[in-house]
Design an enzyme around this catalytic site. Structure first.
Site: not given
Ligand code: G3P
Length: 218
Positions: A83
């Protein structure tokens, strides 16, 4: 649409793998912090639990250091997707690592222009963060639609759209309708996908009516 689960919690992944619905896993530095374990150890464990891609994020921000970290992460297992953040250094590292034959998931994407750059850099996956755009009152799902249209206009762009920052069951449904190739889903949301009150009510009625027949199938 493929289902990845968005967590670094091994016990959550083990439970979901049993459903047969798990096509991969995504992690990020915040999820690794939440798991409270050494990153390389937990990524190695996750990569053994699922056959599909397991995203592990670099923490360097300069191209050469990103490439070095990416190569170390990719060496953990054949199904590791490195990533990389959507920065110029991240895109340069993307081109180098995909050139080495490694899978790359370009993350922290918030615009169609960024997604176009990631595809031109050879990214395996692009991760548009739907929920974080919605959090600002913007239309996160429109971004998925726009990226889908751009990628479909150019056969040279082979990057898969990995809808991320999923917050609700509706996000999963809408991402599939919008043409995302993958959605990476928090474990709790993935388990909620099966729930509908009419299903539960209908089954209760079927079983109650069946019971009155006094019959059995076996
Ligand atoms: O993979 C990306 C994800 O973990 C981000 O999610 O909820 O932190 O916006 P969030």
């Amino acid at each position: 649409m493929q289902f990845f689960v968005d967590t670094a919690d091994v016990s959550e992944i083990e439970a979901l793998a049993d459903t047969g619905m798990l096509d991969g896993v995504t992690t990020n530095p915040s999820l690794i912090m939440k798991a409270g374990r050494p990153m390389l150890e937990v990524i190695a464990e996750i990569a053994k639990l699922v056959d599909g891609p397991v995203s592990a994020e670099v923490t360097a921000t300069e191209k050469d250091a990103m490439i070095a970290e990416g190569r170390k992460l990719a060496a953990i297992a054949p199904n590791i997707a490195v990533k990389l953040p959507l920065t110029w250094d991240g895109l340069k590292a993307c081109r180098a690592l995909t050139g080495d034959g490694h899978m790359v998931n370009v993350t922290l994407c918030f615009s169609a222009a960024q997604a176009l750059l990631a595809a031109k850099a050879g990214a395996t996956f692009i991760s548009p963060f739907v929920g974080r755009l919605d959090d600002l009152g913007l239309d996160g799902m429109k971004l998925i639609e726009d990226i889908r249209a751009i990628y479909d206009n150019d056969d040279d762009l082979q990057t898969e759209i990995l809808a991320a920052s999923i917050r609700t069951v509706n996000h999963v449904q809408a991402a599939a309708i919008a043409g995302a190739d993958v959605a990476t889903i928090p474990p709790g949301i993935l388990l909620k996908l099966i729930e509908h009150p009419l299903t539960n009510k209908g089954l209760e009625t079927f079983l109650a009516d069946w019971k009155t027949t006094g019959q059995s199938i076996l």
